[in-house]
Design a protein around this motif. Sequence first.
Motif, short mmCIF file in Angstrom:
data_model
loop_
_atom_site.label_atom_id
_atom_site.label_comp_id
_atom_site.label_asym_id
_atom_site.label_seq_id
_atom_site.Cartn_x
_atom_site.Cartn_y
_atom_site.Cartn_z
N THR A 1 0.81 -1.08 0.02
CA THR A 1 -0.04 0.04 0.08
C THR A 1 0.80 1.20 0.03
O THR A 1 0.52 2.17 -0.87
CB THR A 1 -0.78 0.09 1.26
N VAL A 2 1.83 1.05 0.74
CA VAL A 2 2.68 2.62 0.80
C VAL A 2 3.37 2.53 -0.52
O VAL A 2 3.63 3.43 -1.11
CB VAL A 2 3.90 2.18 2.03
N GLY A 3 3.89 1.55 -0.98
CA GLY A 3 4.62 1.63 -2.52
C GLY A 3 3.67 2.10 -3.38
O GLY A 3 4.00 2.97 -3.88
N LEU A 4 2.45 1.50 -3.44
CA LEU A 4 1.60 2.00 -4.53
C LEU A 4 1.35 3.60 -4.30
O LEU A 4 1.19 4.17 -5.27
CB LEU A 4 0.17 1.11 -4.36
N TRP A 5 0.95 3.96 -2.97
CA TRP A 5 0.82 5.42 -2.82
C TRP A 5 2.12 6.27 -3.40
O TRP A 5 1.68 7.34 -3.88
CB TRP A 5 0.47 5.63 -1.20
N LEU A 6 3.31 5.87 -3.25
CA LEU A 6 4.29 6.58 -3.28
C LEU A 6 4.39 6.62 -5.04
O LEU A 6 4.52 7.75 -5.56
CB LEU A 6 5.67 5.97 -2.82
N LEU A 7 4.05 5.57 -5.64
CA LEU A 7 4.20 5.70 -7.07
C LEU A 7 3.08 6.50 -7.67
O LEU A 7 3.36 7.14 -8.71
CB LEU A 7 3.70 3.94 -7.54
N LEU A 8 1.87 6.61 -7.27
CA LEU A 8 0.75 7.35 -7.59
C LEU A 8 0.93 8.81 -7.25
O LEU A 8 0.26 9.76 -7.69
CB LEU A 8 -0.59 7.01 -7.02
N SER A 9 1.56 9.20 -5.99
CA SER A 9 1.80 10.50 -5.60
C SER A 9 2.89 11.31 -6.10
O SER A 9 3.12 12.52 -5.79
CB SER A 9 1.74 10.56 -3.94
N LEU A 10 4.17 10.48 -6.41
CA LEU A 10 5.36 11.19 -6.78
C LEU A 10 5.49 11.26 -8.16
O LEU A 10 4.99 10.47 -8.84
CB LEU A 10 6.64 10.57 -6.02
N PRO A 11 6.48 12.17 -8.76
CA PRO A 11 6.95 13.25 -8.18
C PRO A 11 6.17 14.42 -7.39
O PRO A 11 5.09 14.32 -8.07
CB PRO A 11 8.07 14.04 -8.98
N LEU A 12 6.73 15.23 -6.77
CA LEU A 12 5.71 16.18 -6.31
C LEU A 12 5.64 17.64 -7.14
O LEU A 12 6.50 17.61 -8.03
CB LEU A 12 6.34 16.99 -4.93
N HIS A 13 4.33 18.18 -7.35
CA HIS A 13 4.29 19.33 -8.15
C HIS A 13 4.06 20.72 -7.18
O HIS A 13 3.18 20.55 -6.34
CB HIS A 13 3.26 19.24 -9.15
N SER A 14 4.94 21.49 -7.32
CA SER A 14 4.84 22.76 -6.64
C SER A 14 3.35 23.62 -7.26
O SER A 14 3.10 23.12 -8.38
CB SER A 14 5.81 23.80 -6.70
N ASP A 15 2.73 24.52 -6.51
CA ASP A 15 1.75 25.34 -7.09
C ASP A 15 2.06 26.06 -8.56
O ASP A 15 1.23 26.26 -9.46
CB ASP A 15 1.39 26.34 -6.17
N ALA A 16 3.37 26.47 -8.57
CA ALA A 16 3.85 27.23 -9.69
C ALA A 16 3.90 26.29 -10.95
O ALA A 16 3.42 26.64 -12.26
CB ALA A 16 5.21 27.71 -9.38
N GLN A 17 4.23 24.96 -10.98
CA GLN A 17 4.27 23.90 -11.96
C GLN A 17 2.72 23.75 -12.34
O GLN A 17 2.40 23.70 -13.56
CB GLN A 17 4.84 22.82 -11.25
N LEU A 18 1.91 23.71 -11.11
CA LEU A 18 0.57 23.28 -11.61
C LEU A 18 0.02 24.52 -12.53
O LEU A 18 -0.70 24.24 -13.33
CB LEU A 18 -0.42 23.28 -10.32
N ARG A 19 0.17 25.63 -11.88
CA ARG A 19 -0.29 26.92 -12.52
C ARG A 19 0.26 26.97 -14.09
O ARG A 19 -0.58 27.28 -15.03
CB ARG A 19 0.32 28.39 -11.99
N SER A 20 1.56 26.44 -14.15
CA SER A 20 2.15 26.78 -15.77
C SER A 20 1.58 25.63 -16.62
O SER A 20 1.40 25.72 -17.56
CB SER A 20 3.65 26.57 -15.66
#
Lengths: 648, 105
Positions: free
Chosen positions: A477-496
């Motif tokens: 479960t932890v492994g799958l969560w990591l796969l589904l959540s990473l890498p992280l995106h900053s708000d700036a990345q999201l806006r762009s």
Amino acid sequence: MSAHCGPTGAGTGTITGGTRLALVGSPNSGKSTLFNALTGLRTKTGNYPGVTVARYEGTARVGKQEVVIEDLPGTYSLDPISPDEQVVADVLDPDNPDLGTPDGILVTLDATTLRRSLGLLAQVMRTGLPICVVLTFRDELARRGGTLDVAALRRALGVPVVAVTGGSRTDLAELQAALPESASWERPVLPPPTDPAQRRSWVESVLLSAGYEVPEADQRTRRIDAVLLHPLWGTLIFFATMFAFFQIIFTVATPLQDAVQSVFDRLGTLVTEYVSNPLLAGFLGNALIGGLGSVVVFLPQIALLFLMISLLEGSGYLSRAAFLMDRLMARAGLEGRAFVALLSSLACAIPGIMATRSLPSAKDRFATMMGAPLMTCSARLTVYVLLTGLLVSPGARVGPFGAQGVVMFALYLVGALSAMATAWVFKRFSSRGGPVLPFYMEMPSYRLPRRRSVADAIWSACKGFLAKVGRIILVVTVGLWLLLSLPLHSDAQLRSAGVDPADRTAVSAYEVDHSYAADIGHAIEPVFEPLGFDWRINVGVLGSLSAREVFVATLGQVAAAQNPDQPTEALTQMTYTDGPHQGQKLFTPATTAALLVFFLYALQCMSTIGVMRRETGSWKWPAVAFGYMFVLAWTMAFLTHTVVGALT
Amino acid sequence: MVSVQLGTRRKSGPSGPVDSAPVDSGPDARLSDLRPGTSGRITGIEESVEPSTARRLFDLGFAPGAEVTVLRRAPLGDPVVYQVVEYEIALRKEQAAGIRVRRTA
């Protein structure tokens, strides 16, 4: 051979040091009850080297001393005809170098079946190891008008005999005191003869000198059987019992499981509120607490299953149910006792696979375990509801029946038939070359299940599940969560990227779309392309490894549905984003049907793999199951995709 | 314990099941041929039975000289519950057919 790397090494879970005793007895002789009473809950399970027979060991505390007791599989004879019985013969064979020889043997003898049981005792006495006889069910012998002089039996056998009635603590104390002294147990002057005919005369002479009066046939049991095994009433009661059994693990367990789930959901939300770092909050709240929740959520079902199985087994009804179903199960090469396991798998394969423990033959156990995950479990139900909703419109009818209901029924039916067929194939395959095992099943007298044994059975099942399977589920479960959540995106990345960071639905869709899981989904696209799956379905399939119902929520997230648990609307609008079908509808009847069939056959469940690992003691069987089910799922889904595609 | 003579089936013909003729006589039958409610004395195991299975049947109490009573047939016809050496055990037809008995009642 190295003492540490050898088959008896730490890997097989052997408790070392102190006196080691082996517990031998025929099924229904009160052996497991005695084991639980002596060892309490200080038990350990492992596997015998080379074979997939579960090894149960426990520690009995006598004063300051510890005595290790090994509960050997139940057997009627030391001439083995199955892997389980081979283990008994091997452990008791002082010349067998692979397994440590016990310092002494406890043999349970059912006082009501002494004439038969003494044959087994005679064989055990031939090993030359110190022996202590534990005489059980003496109260039942008395109730049925039989008599037995225990002191005379002891003199006739030349070994210690301790009568233990039910859970009597004084009886147990006498036995416990004798446990560490195996070296000084009285030994017979002459071992019993080996020749079968002479052995029978030996048994008769022992019975004669012990003043054994044959118990009358148990009239109470006969009267109950007249109803419970009656062609009409017996069948009706059987179906009523199994219906209640299924209802309890399915319906009664659900609110309990929902309660567990909501507690963990609330905990997860609390963590997200109080932890400001989004990654840490997500990890603690979703991965860790969510993962723990997905382990604990199985406990109500497992506890209820073992409550009912131990009631059925302890009362003697399990043998009757198996007797009634045997003919039917024989079609799949199995025997009646496999029925309960397959039935339980309709709720969930986890309890189903754990229920195979009641099967005496290892081959039957594997064959049943390999088929069990194909039974439609409750986790598939949510996926089936979603996909059937996409495939068939609610108003469609087949004759007088709603088409959605017909599709559902077909899925359950195909699952059950496939489970039986798989069991048959595995049974054939594993029996290749070897002789066919004869079928026989003792019909024990009806007895009141003892509260203590029922509680012990529930507790050890839950404990074993948490300890061994829980870890696997949590890690995945932890492994799958990591796969589904990473890498992280900053708000700036999201806006762009044109995503409003305040829009949670859009953000979570964007995160999943650009996660490592999405990369994997793209990478495995060639494998699933012939089935009509695109990378987003692949991500959903990947996510469903933690639990099949997660597929619905993952797909909902990918589809940017407002409510990820009800993504039907969003899914119908989805189109292929690239490739030759770009712009076309993704969920065509062919793809949806292929996906349904894929879920029917694929082993999309890490918990099942974990429990198989625990029950068989190796990664081999879960690997075999995952492999064959994947190949089967892909092939059947491909055929479905082709056929439905051609028809529509 | 293995006799050369194969069990010859005795038909429950016109004489009917209530046979007042002296018991413990007449040709052998297979255990699977006995009707519920009747008994027999075991005379041997068929030669065709796997030796390990024959051995196990012996250990379970199906030994020559032992008295067997047919108690009950499962609703689907198979298996059948027998009483032998003071306990009850279910056998499939396949196993019971390998046990030769002489009808006693």
